[in-house]
Design a protein around this motif. Structure first.
Motif, mmCIF file in Angstrom:
data_model
loop_
_atom_site.group_PDB
_atom_site.id
_atom_site.type_symbol
_atom_site.label_atom_id
_atom_site.label_comp_id
_atom_site.label_asym_id
_atom_site.label_seq_id
_atom_site.Cartn_x
_atom_site.Cartn_y
_atom_site.Cartn_z
ATOM 1 N N ASP A 86 22.238 28.551 -4.502
ATOM 2 C CA ASP A 86 23.615 29.032 -4.284
ATOM 3 C C ASP A 86 24.242 28.420 -3.030
ATOM 4 N N ALA A 87 23.877 27.192 -2.730
ATOM 5 C CA ALA A 87 24.435 26.499 -1.575
ATOM 6 C C ALA A 87 25.899 26.188 -1.841
ATOM 7 N N LYS A 88 26.799 26.799 -1.081
ATOM 8 C CA LYS A 88 28.237 26.612 -1.291
ATOM 9 C C LYS A 88 28.648 25.239 -0.780
ATOM 10 N N THR A 89 29.295 24.473 -1.661
ATOM 11 C CA THR A 89 29.622 23.085 -1.361
ATOM 12 C C THR A 89 31.072 22.779 -1.704
ATOM 13 N N LEU A 90 31.757 22.113 -0.779
ATOM 14 C CA LEU A 90 33.091 21.590 -1.056
ATOM 15 C C LEU A 90 32.936 20.126 -1.456
ATOM 16 N N TYR A 91 33.240 19.846 -2.717
ATOM 17 C CA TYR A 91 33.161 18.474 -3.219
ATOM 18 C C TYR A 91 34.566 17.888 -3.298
ATOM 19 N N THR A 92 34.748 16.698 -2.718
ATOM 20 C CA THR A 92 36.016 15.992 -2.813
ATOM 21 C C THR A 92 35.732 14.539 -3.178
ATOM 22 N N SER A 93 36.660 13.931 -3.922
ATOM 23 C CA SER A 93 36.484 12.527 -4.291
ATOM 24 C C SER A 93 37.827 11.798 -4.231
ATOM 25 N N TRP A 94 37.752 10.517 -3.983
ATOM 26 C CA TRP A 94 38.916 9.659 -3.882
ATOM 27 C C TRP A 94 38.741 8.483 -4.846
ATOM 28 N N ASN A 95 39.757 8.196 -5.614
ATOM 29 C CA ASN A 95 39.717 7.042 -6.503
ATOM 30 C C ASN A 95 39.767 5.745 -5.700
#
Length: 362
Positions: A86-95
């Motif tokens: 349950d590790a809370k993670t903010l995932y972001t990606s850039w094209n």
């Protein structure tokens, strides 16, 4: 950051972050910190795509998230806990593009000293209650936390003749804090390979190495335990070796990641501990193991944490979501990033690049 230039803005309220609700203990003073994480991801090529997984803090009775938001010019994002821990993670990606890859995260946290009374722990341990199913995950081995071979031999040797769970914990804690030492040449927090430490006979390392050794031996002795990955936020009331800030409560915490540990005693719950900071105190203040100040910290950190620190997660050797190039991931105490499937060096904030700051309300 020039927020007017951001393509996207996202807000998350305290309600979305909340998992536990509790009141402060009577007479216990809390501490409040404003924390900022800023990312400006770097790469040699002009046009590139990027992915970032950043750990977010959990909420507990001793650390309460009062405000949280993030914004940036990412093309996609999500917040997830899609992993066994349950590790809370903010995932972001850039094209793929030539634009800057920017992310800003800010939050406020209120912390209180975490301590479980020794009499309470001992009483619960004497009752010898069964281990709940919900914590048995933390008896299982992982790639970096084995429970067989020489780890098992060491555990049996240290706890020989002991049947009480807490007596086993004390014996293992004393052995680990005495035999280990902080090695400043180790990068970051170390990789936490407990088997390698025992088989090589070299017990120098950083916080993840020492906490992982502690956890591996505890699990091998039948005591549920886990590393807790997080970051220091500011001044320690015990020693500058364990955290500091300027006169206004400000600190640059970009390289202040710190791994602690917990063990579980049925009837008492999860107990905080920090064997690694014993070795840091010894090194920074040039003290030996039997110095009165070291003895005092050893006594405290068997069952408490000073909360100038923030916890992220308990994850070891697990899969992030969405699936990254590198898997399973050893740990998520640092931001993890990839550019065109090349893993960024999270031990070097300037080349990654990220800047983390904290300001305590004084």
């Amino acid at each position: 950051m020039l927020r007017r230039d951001f393509i996207k803005t996202s807000m998350v309220t305290i309600g979305a972050m909340s998992m536990v609700s509790s009141k402060l203990l009577a007479g216990e003073k809390s501490r409040k910190f404003k924390v900022n994480f800023d990312f400006d991801i770097k790469y040699d090529a002009k046009n590139f795509q990027a992915k970032l997984w950043n750990p977010l803090p959990f909420e507990a009775s001793y650390q309460k998230i009062k405000f949280f938001k993030f914004d940036g010019n990412y093309d996609n994002y999500n917040i997830n806990t899609k992993n066994p821990y349950d590790a809370k993670t903010l995932y972001t990606s850039w094209n793929k593009s030539g634009k800057k890859k920017l992310l800003h995260v800010e939050f406020e946290v209120e912390t209180t000293k975490r301590e479980v009374g020794l009499d309470f722990i001992k009483k619960a341990s004497h009752e010898n209650l069964p281990i709940p199913e919900s914590v048995k995950l933390y008896l299982e081995p992982t790639e970096h936390i084995p429970t067989d071979g020489k780890i098992k031999e060491v555990a049996m040797k240290i706890t020989k003749g002991k049947t009480d769970k807490f007596e086993k914990v004390q014996a293992i804690y004393n052995w680990v804090t005495e035999i280990t030492f902080r090695d400043p040449a180790v990068l970051g927090c170390g990789i936490g390979d407990a088997r390698k430490m025992v088989e090589s006979g070299y017990f120098g390392g950083k916080c993840t190495d020492i906490s992982s050794l502690f956890v591996a031996i505890l699990r091998a002795a039948g005591i549920p335990s886990r590393e807790v990955f997080g970051i220091r936020l500011g001044k320690s009331d015990f020693s500058k070796a364990l955290g500091k800030s300027d006169a206004k409560g400000f600190a640059n915490i970009s390289t202040w990641q710190h791994c602690r540990a917990e063990y579980f005693i049925p009837g008492a719950g999860w107990i905080p501990s920090d064997p690694a900071d014993i070795t840091k105190l010894e090194l920074v203040e040039k003290l030996d193991y039997n110095h009165p100040k070291v003895k005092e910290l050893r006594k405290r950190y068997l069952h408490s944490w000073e909360m100038n620190w923030l916890g992220f997660n308990y994850g070891r050797d697990f899969m992030l979501s969405p699936k990254p190039t590198q898997f399973p991931l050893n740990m998520l105490g640092y931001p993890y990033g990839e550019i065109d499937d090349e893993v960024l060096n999270y031990y070097n904030p300037k080349t990654f690049a990220f800047n983390f700051t904290s300001t305590e309300e004084l």
